[in-house]
Design a protein around this motif. Structure first.
Motif, PDB file in Angstrom:
ATOM      1  N   GLU A  36       0.705  -1.121  -0.128  1.00 29.62           N
ATOM      2  CA  GLU A  36       0.013  -0.058   0.024  1.00 29.62           C
ATOM      3  C   GLU A  36       0.976   1.291  -0.011  1.00 29.62           C
ATOM      4  N   ALA A  37       0.362   2.304  -0.365  1.00 28.87           N
ATOM      5  CA  ALA A  37       0.862   3.541  -0.474  1.00 28.87           C
ATOM      6  C   ALA A  37       1.726   4.048   0.786  1.00 28.87           C
ATOM      7  N   ALA A  38       0.747   3.840   1.980  1.00 24.91           N
ATOM      8  CA  ALA A  38       1.317   4.140   3.359  1.00 24.91           C
ATOM      9  C   ALA A  38       2.586   3.662   3.784  1.00 24.91           C
ATOM     10  N   CYS A  39       2.962   2.313   3.046  1.00 26.58           N
ATOM     11  CA  CYS A  39       3.983   1.634   3.456  1.00 26.58           C
ATOM     12  C   CYS A  39       5.385   2.008   2.981  1.00 26.58           C
ATOM     13  N   SER A  76      -0.166   7.739  -6.215  1.00 27.59           N
ATOM     14  CA  SER A  76      -0.474   9.286  -6.604  1.00 27.59           C
ATOM     15  C   SER A  76      -1.415   9.715  -5.628  1.00 27.59           C
ATOM     16  N   VAL A  77      -1.438  11.218  -5.524  1.00 26.46           N
ATOM     17  CA  VAL A  77      -2.241  11.873  -4.138  1.00 26.46           C
ATOM     18  C   VAL A  77      -3.002  12.823  -4.992  1.00 26.46           C
ATOM     19  N   GLY A 115      -2.633   3.833  -5.112  1.00 25.43           N
ATOM     20  CA  GLY A 115      -1.412   3.214  -5.721  1.00 25.43           C
ATOM     21  C   GLY A 115      -0.737   2.220  -4.974  1.00 25.43           C
ATOM     22  N   THR A 116       0.404   1.651  -5.551  1.00 29.38           N
ATOM     23  CA  THR A 116       1.424   0.709  -4.370  1.00 29.38           C
ATOM     24  C   THR A 116       2.509   0.786  -4.865  1.00 29.38           C
ATOM     25  N   HIS A 117       3.525   0.503  -3.873  1.00 29.90           N
ATOM     26  CA  HIS A 117       5.064   0.320  -4.217  1.00 29.90           C
ATOM     27  C   HIS A 117       5.166  -1.107  -4.161  1.00 29.90           C
TER      28      HIS A 117
END
Length: 159
Positions: A36-39, A76-77, A115-117
């Motif tokens: 997840e983006a937060a990671c 993206s934000v 999005g993702t990393h």
């Protein structure tokens, strides 16, 4: 309210990554992790690295070497527009003149991460007696004292 937000963030981060494993040879696998983006990218890499150790143990090997790595992100934000407006004001009169002000506050905007990393690793696994065994990373050591539990459950959290 702050506690609810902190708990919500913890829940999101607690299960923020998914990993797939593709065998490419008897002692080689490709780990593909999407977080997840937060990671963040470091969280994705951490999960992929720990899953390399997990998969080494699950496949009956003791040690491993990461021989290839790649990463990408499509994060993206965006911010939503306001969903409400509140206007307040006051006025006063002095003689034949009236004075006043009005203030409008807009609210309800939200910042949304999407999005993702992603991290991909190519891993070669070894047992005692194999060439390069002495140079390889010990899987159990990488997972720590609870390695059996981690190897059984896998890794899906980037914290």
């Amino acid at each position: 309210m702050k506690q609810l937000l902190a708990f919500s963030a913890l829940v999101v981060v607690a299960s923020c990554a998914q990993t797939t494993v593709t065998p490419v040879a008897k002692n080689q696998i490709m780990i593909s992790t999407s977080a997840e983006a937060a990671c963040g990218s470091s969280g994705s890499a951490k999960v992929a690295s720990r899953m390399a150790a997990v998969e080494t143990i699950r496949r009956g090997y003791e040690r491993y070497i990461i021989v290839g790595a790649a990463s990408a992100n499509n994060v993206s934000v965006y911010q939503t527009g306001p969903t409400y407006a509140s206007t307040s004001g006051s006025s006063y009169s002095q003689g034949n003149n009236t004075y006043g002000y009005a203030t409008t506050h807009f609210g309800g905007q939200q910042t949304i991460f999407h999005g993702t990393h992603d991290t991909n690793l190519v891993v070669v696994m070894f047992n005692a007696g194999d060439p390069e065994f002495d140079k390889a990373i010990d899987a159990k050591t990488q997972l720590g004292p609870n390695w059996q539990k981690v190897a059984k459950e896998g890794v899906n959290a980037c914290n």
